[in-house]
Write a protein that holds these residues in place. Structure first.
Motif, PDB file in Angstrom:
ATOM      1  N   LYS A 461       0.841  -1.190   0.000  1.00 29.08           N
ATOM      2  CA  LYS A 461       0.000   0.000   0.000  1.00 29.08           C
ATOM      3  C   LYS A 461       0.884   1.250   0.000  1.00 29.08           C
ATOM      4  N   PRO A 462       0.416   2.339  -0.635  1.00 24.02           N
ATOM      5  CA  PRO A 462       1.157   3.603  -0.577  1.00 24.02           C
ATOM      6  C   PRO A 462       0.913   4.258   0.785  1.00 24.02           C
ATOM      7  N   GLU A 463       1.964   4.521   1.524  1.00 25.63           N
ATOM      8  CA  GLU A 463       1.781   5.037   2.879  1.00 25.63           C
ATOM      9  C   GLU A 463       1.374   6.498   2.909  1.00 25.63           C
ATOM     10  N   TYR A 464       1.624   7.236   1.816  1.00 25.85           N
ATOM     11  CA  TYR A 464       1.308   8.665   1.779  1.00 25.85           C
ATOM     12  C   TYR A 464       0.649   9.009   0.446  1.00 25.85           C
ATOM     13  N   SER A 465      -0.303   9.918   0.507  1.00 25.47           N
ATOM     14  CA  SER A 465      -1.045  10.271  -0.704  1.00 25.47           C
ATOM     15  C   SER A 465      -0.184  11.008  -1.718  1.00 25.47           C
ATOM     16  N   TRP A 497      -5.119   6.606   4.868  1.00 28.91           N
ATOM     17  CA  TRP A 497      -5.464   7.931   4.366  1.00 28.91           C
ATOM     18  C   TRP A 497      -6.523   7.895   3.270  1.00 28.91           C
ATOM     19  N   TRP A 498      -6.597   6.811   2.485  1.00 24.34           N
ATOM     20  CA  TRP A 498      -7.528   6.807   1.355  1.00 24.34           C
ATOM     21  C   TRP A 498      -8.979   6.527   1.782  1.00 24.34           C
ATOM     22  N   ASN A 499      -9.196   6.030   3.000  1.00 19.79           N
ATOM     23  CA  ASN A 499     -10.576   5.767   3.426  1.00 19.79           C
ATOM     24  C   ASN A 499     -10.926   6.449   4.749  1.00 19.79           C
ATOM     25  N   ASP A 500     -10.094   7.396   5.166  1.00 20.62           N
ATOM     26  CA  ASP A 500     -10.329   8.111   6.414  1.00 20.62           C
ATOM     27  C   ASP A 500     -10.376   9.605   6.123  1.00 20.62           C
ATOM     28  N   ASN A 501     -11.550  10.191   6.238  1.00 21.71           N
ATOM     29  CA  ASN A 501     -11.705  11.612   5.903  1.00 21.71           C
ATOM     30  C   ASN A 501     -10.751  12.499   6.692  1.00 21.71           C
ATOM     31  N   HIS A 502     -10.587  12.177   7.967  1.00 27.60           N
ATOM     32  CA  HIS A 502      -9.757  13.027   8.814  1.00 27.60           C
ATOM     33  C   HIS A 502      -8.286  12.901   8.420  1.00 27.60           C
ATOM     34  N   CYS A 503      -7.861  11.673   8.119  1.00 30.93           N
ATOM     35  CA  CYS A 503      -6.451  11.474   7.748  1.00 30.93           C
ATOM     36  C   CYS A 503      -6.156  12.088   6.386  1.00 30.93           C
ATOM     37  N   SER A 506      -8.898  17.864   4.021  1.00 27.65           N
ATOM     38  CA  SER A 506     -10.185  18.553   3.872  1.00 27.65           C
ATOM     39  C   SER A 506     -11.137  17.830   2.933  1.00 27.65           C
ATOM     40  N   GLN A 507     -10.622  16.978   2.064  1.00 27.61           N
ATOM     41  CA  GLN A 507     -11.487  16.311   1.089  1.00 27.61           C
ATOM     42  C   GLN A 507     -12.332  15.249   1.774  1.00 27.61           C
ATOM     43  N   SER A 508     -13.601  15.242   1.469  1.00 23.83           N
ATOM     44  CA  SER A 508     -14.520  14.332   2.144  1.00 23.83           C
ATOM     45  C   SER A 508     -14.703  13.012   1.415  1.00 23.83           C
ATOM     46  N   LYS A 509     -14.124  12.875   0.269  1.00 22.57           N
ATOM     47  CA  LYS A 509     -14.327  11.668  -0.520  1.00 22.57           C
ATOM     48  C   LYS A 509     -13.599  10.490   0.091  1.00 22.57           C
ATOM     49  N   VAL A 510     -14.233   9.334   0.084  1.00 23.37           N
ATOM     50  CA  VAL A 510     -13.636   8.100   0.586  1.00 23.37           C
ATOM     51  C   VAL A 510     -13.377   7.176  -0.595  1.00 23.37           C
ATOM     52  N   TYR A 511     -12.176   6.590  -0.612  1.00 18.15           N
ATOM     53  CA  TYR A 511     -11.789   5.691  -1.698  1.00 18.15           C
ATOM     54  C   TYR A 511     -11.743   4.266  -1.159  1.00 18.15           C
ATOM     55  N   HIS A 512     -12.263   3.336  -1.925  1.00 13.56           N
ATOM     56  CA  HIS A 512     -12.287   1.941  -1.482  1.00 13.56           C
ATOM     57  C   HIS A 512     -10.938   1.264  -1.644  1.00 13.56           C
ATOM     58  N   SER A 513     -10.085   1.841  -2.460  1.00 13.90           N
ATOM     59  CA  SER A 513      -8.718   1.330  -2.615  1.00 13.90           C
ATOM     60  C   SER A 513      -7.824   2.505  -3.002  1.00 13.90           C
ATOM     61  N   PRO A 514      -6.543   2.431  -2.720  1.00 14.90           N
ATOM     62  CA  PRO A 514      -5.647   3.517  -3.140  1.00 14.90           C
ATOM     63  C   PRO A 514      -5.571   3.663  -4.654  1.00 14.90           C
ATOM     64  N   ARG A 515      -5.880   2.603  -5.392  1.00 14.72           N
ATOM     65  CA  ARG A 515      -5.887   2.714  -6.859  1.00 14.72           C
ATOM     66  C   ARG A 515      -6.870   3.785  -7.315  1.00 14.72           C
ATOM     67  N   GLU A 516      -8.043   3.855  -6.674  1.00 14.08           N
ATOM     68  CA  GLU A 516      -9.050   4.831  -7.078  1.00 14.08           C
ATOM     69  C   GLU A 516      -8.506   6.256  -6.944  1.00 14.08           C
ATOM     70  N   HIS A 517      -7.786   6.515  -5.862  1.00 12.50           N
ATOM     71  CA  HIS A 517      -7.210   7.850  -5.679  1.00 12.50           C
ATOM     72  C   HIS A 517      -6.148   8.130  -6.737  1.00 12.50           C
ATOM     73  N   LEU A 518      -5.296   7.144  -7.043  1.00 11.03           N
ATOM     74  CA  LEU A 518      -4.269   7.326  -8.068  1.00 11.03           C
ATOM     75  C   LEU A 518      -4.901   7.651  -9.411  1.00 11.03           C
ATOM     76  N   PHE A 519      -5.912   6.900  -9.798  1.00  8.64           N
ATOM     77  CA  PHE A 519      -6.539   7.125 -11.097  1.00  8.64           C
ATOM     78  C   PHE A 519      -7.201   8.506 -11.141  1.00  8.64           C
ATOM     79  N   GLU A 520      -7.722   8.963 -10.014  1.00  4.19           N
ATOM     80  CA  GLU A 520      -8.309  10.300  -9.987  1.00  4.19           C
ATOM     81  C   GLU A 520      -7.251  11.368 -10.258  1.00  4.19           C
ATOM     82  N   GLN A 521      -6.051  11.197  -9.694  1.00  2.00           N
ATOM     83  CA  GLN A 521      -4.975  12.176  -9.935  1.00  2.00           C
ATOM     84  C   GLN A 521      -4.551  12.166 -11.395  1.00  2.00           C
ATOM     85  N   LEU A 522      -4.763  11.050 -12.066  1.00  2.00           N
ATOM     86  CA  LEU A 522      -4.425  10.930 -13.486  1.00  2.00           C
ATOM     87  C   LEU A 522      -5.555  11.409 -14.387  1.00  2.00           C
TER      88      LEU A 522
END
Length: 739
Positions: A461-465, A497-503, A506-522
């Protein structure tokens, strides 16, 4: 060719006192262990001209005085690593030597011990193997550390993937903390007390091996510590013969595993000022293999390491006493015997050749094809095998095939998700390297050398966004990312960090896997399987678990086709997927090659001469070398290495060669090496000598020598004397040289 010891190109570790039988004549020696004999051992090696370091264990050792309360009046047995059944995890049984939880108290104890080594004048200290076993984490000391770190009650690691991941992350933190405090304190002590800048290094297994053996260690975290000056990559036949699965076959693949292990250690320090030594071991901890087995696997690891030209420092042997004085099973099965003389000579040739690998000119067949497989420290954090995990027939469910026992206490797993991405390419001669994902956020241009990267979050897992911001920028600048994964890994649900709003901020979106966050940045939130473009680069997604690529030939072919298609979409002319059954590289005059088994062809690799075979104790000059699948070579290109006319130049020697001088009547040099070892040396020589003599402290004798007119080289044969130094003097007709 004749190097200064201060370069510290090659060294070894030894716990025994100095002895001429294993005086390898490297640049430095790591005196092992802190006890009452340590100052004397340090002085003995220093008196023989060595730069002296100290090595000691940081996770285990003879700490019984500390454990029993003799140091500070408090017992510390609750700091022993303990499994879920309450059993201590031991490094030794007689006396009882447990692996330790690195508490603050334990760090103070280590500092007091190491201070005596600083007082003895060593120039560097190696803190070996900061290791915390995955099945540990149940001792009272660890429970206290959990409460302090997480500010919540301890959760047993076997309770859930989240508890296991958090437990392993804490283990890595604890060893990072103790090393930082200890090294900083000792550097300060050495500078204040002796005005000496002390260096600290960490000998450690590779991230690949620790993940497979179910051990947690700081690894890339140490890069961020200014108190740590580098590493020793503890890779040898004992780690690299660990079986893995390729195209459904589980077996030892020593060369391929070593290639990947050395590769990830090279990438760990690439772009930093940290030093890396690559370790080799001519035997290994398991004493039950034959000498032929030891040699075959040793040569595989040497060749694998030399295919990574970013590193040119080596630990040439741990424990030379056990190599040159120990006994092991004979090849004939007639009992145990000492090292065969030819193997001893070959070892010394290789060891001294390793000191010359800092070559400016590097040639490979694959300069335009840079492919990496990303791997992170977090791969070590999700390796717990529970009773509920068992693979279904014909379907991969996120676990490895059943492990096996080595020496009765170490379960090894196959790490198929990683090898499923790496071996299909490696086996087709593609120079793929493991790339340290954690370094992506540390160094802005870390990914610049790579054109294609393979990534999966099904085994790490990626430890940091912000890792994803760096990856997205690399793709948009023209890189190609191949993602293999189906989001099925249960560790996607850990608190992160990818499924914890506080971690996540400010973004409230929750990702079910870190892949979803990566693809969003792309810019690919709605991406389906296949190829999609992002900026100047592209992403290719295969929605299967990466272990599938290791279980069958179909899976391996699918992975290779994925890479081939990606390269074609990038630039069909400049980047072509061309399978071959070998690796070959040239470092200055040295040629390193390995021909692969289970590859695209059984054809041999033919290398034109004239070359000197450095794996041959006789250093034969060969006009052609043919390597069959499973064979390796270390060769010296006679033409490329030829000196200016009239000069004498060393090609290779099983000795340390010093004071090579040339006159009108001949040349001479001093040779040093282990006592009573049959030594050979080959040199470029302008004309045939007419006589060669060897002068030692007690006698003068004629040497055996052989002239090769085609290559204009001379082979000398001699024996190291009891004083470990002889002078070799060769004479020729001076009129012939002048003509």
């Amino acid at each position: 060719m004749l190097r200064d010891r201060k370069e510290e190109r090659i060294g070894f570790q030894e716990s025994a006192p100095y002895h001429p039988d294993y005086d390898l004549q490297t640049d430095f020696v790591m005196v092992y262990g802190i006890d009452e004999t340590m100052p004397k051992r340090i002085k003995e090696w220093k008196d023989k001209g060595y730069i002296v370091h100290l090595m000691t264990g940081v996770a285990w050792g003879t700490y019984n005085g500390y454990l029993d309360g003799e140091v500070d009046g408090e017992t510390h047995w609750d700091e022993a690593q303990t499994d879920r059944y309450g059993e201590m995890i031991l490094h030794g049984k007689e006396p009882v030597i447990p692996y330790m939880v690195p508490t603050v108290s334990f760090g103070r104890f280590l500092s007091d011990r190491i201070r005596s080594a600083v007082d003895s004048g060593v120039e560097a200290i190696h803190l070996e193997e900061p290791e915390f076993w995955v099945n540990g984490g149940y001792s009272e000391a660890f429970k206290r550390e959990w409460q302090l770190y997480y500010k919540e009650p301890w959760n047993p690691p076997h309770a859930s993937p989240d508890a296991q991941f958090r437990s392993a992350k804490l283990k890595a933190f604890l060893y990072t903390r103790v090393l930082d405090r200890l090294c900083t304190e000792m550097k300060d002590y050495a500078l204040k007390r002796y005005n000496r800048v002390l260096r600290f290094y960490v000998p450690t297994h590779s991230l690949i091996n620790y993940t497979q053996w179910r051990i947690v260690s700081p690894q890339s975290r140490l890069i961020e510590l200014p108190s740590i000056d580098g590493y020793i990559a503890q890779i040898w036949t004992g780690t690299s013969r660990t079986p893995n699965v390729y195209e459904g076959v589980r077996k030892e693949r020593t060369f391929e595993t070593a290639y990947l292990e050395y590769g990830v250690m090279q990438e760990l320090v690439r772009g930093t000022d940290r030093r890396m030594w690559f370790l080799h071991d001519p035997i290994e901890d398991n004493p039950n293999h034959t000498w032929a087995d030891y040699k075959m696997n040793y040569l595989k690891t040497v060749a694998a390491s030399l295919l990574h030209p970013g590193v040119s420092h080596y630990e040439v042997a741990p424990w030379p006493q056990r190599i040159f004085k120990g006994t092991y099973p004979s090849d004939e099965g007639t009992g145990k015997e000492r090292i065969p003389p030819d193997y001893a000579t070959t070892l010394l040739h290789v060891m001294h050749t390793l000191g010359n690998m800092d070559q400016a000119h590097i040639e490979t067949d694959d300069e335009s094809l840079q492919i990496g497989v990303l791997i992170a420290d977090s791969a070590m954090f999700q390796r717990m095998k529970t009773e509920q995990e068992a693979p279904d027939a014909g379907k991969y469910d996120g676990t490895d095939p059943e492990g096996f026992q080595e020496d009765g206490d170490t379960e090894l797993l196959d790490f198929s998700p990683f090898y499923g991405l790496a071996l299909p390419l490696l086996k087709h001669g593609i120079p793929v390297r493991p790339v340290q994902l954690d370094n992506v956020r540390r160094y802005p241009h870390y990914l610049a050398p790579y054109r294609v990267l393979l990534l999966s979050y099904e085994f790490m897992k990626p430890e940091y966004s912000d890792i994803h911001y760096a990856l997205a920028q690399w793709v948009q600048d023209g890189g190609a990312l191949i993602y293999v994964g189906d989001d099925s890994d249960p560790y996607h649900s850990i608190r992160a960090w990818w499924n914890d709003n506080h971690c996540y901020g400010s973004q409230s979106k929750v990702y079910h896997s870190p892949r979803e966050h990566l693809f969003e940045q792309l810019g690919l939130e709605a991406m389906q399987e296949g190829i999609h473009y992002s900026g100047k680069g592209l992403v290719n997604w295969l929605a299967v678990h990466p272990a599938v690529c290791s279980l069958t030939k179909t899976g391996a072919d699918q992975l290779r086709q994925l890479v081939r298609e990606t390269l074609e979409k990038m630039d069909g002319s400049a980047f072509r997927f061309e399978s071959k059954n070998y690796f070959k590289i040239k470092r200055g005059p040295y040629i390193i090659a390995s021909v692969l088994e289970e590859s695209v062809s059984e054809a041999p690799l033919v290398i034109a001469g004239p070359v000197v075979d450095l794996f041959d104790p006789a250093l034969r000059v060969r006009q052609e070398v043919s390597l069959a699948p499973g064979e390796q070579a270390l060769l010296y290109d006679v033409t490329a290495g030829r000196p200016h006319q009239g000069e004498v130049k060393l090609i290779s020697a099983s000795s340390r060669i010093e004071d090579l001088t040339i006159t009108n009547t001949g040349f001479q040099f001093a040779a040093r090496g282990p006592a009573s070892i049959q030594a050979t040396a080959r040199l470029h020589c302008p004309v045939e000598p007419i006589s060669v003599i060897c002068v030692s402290q007690d006698k003068t004798a004629s040497a055996v020598w052989e002239w090769d007119p085609k290559s204009q080289t001379v082979l000398l044969q001699y024996e190291h004397g009891s004083g470990n130094k002889i002078e070799v003097r060769a004479s020729w007709n001076s009129e012939t040289v002048e003509a």
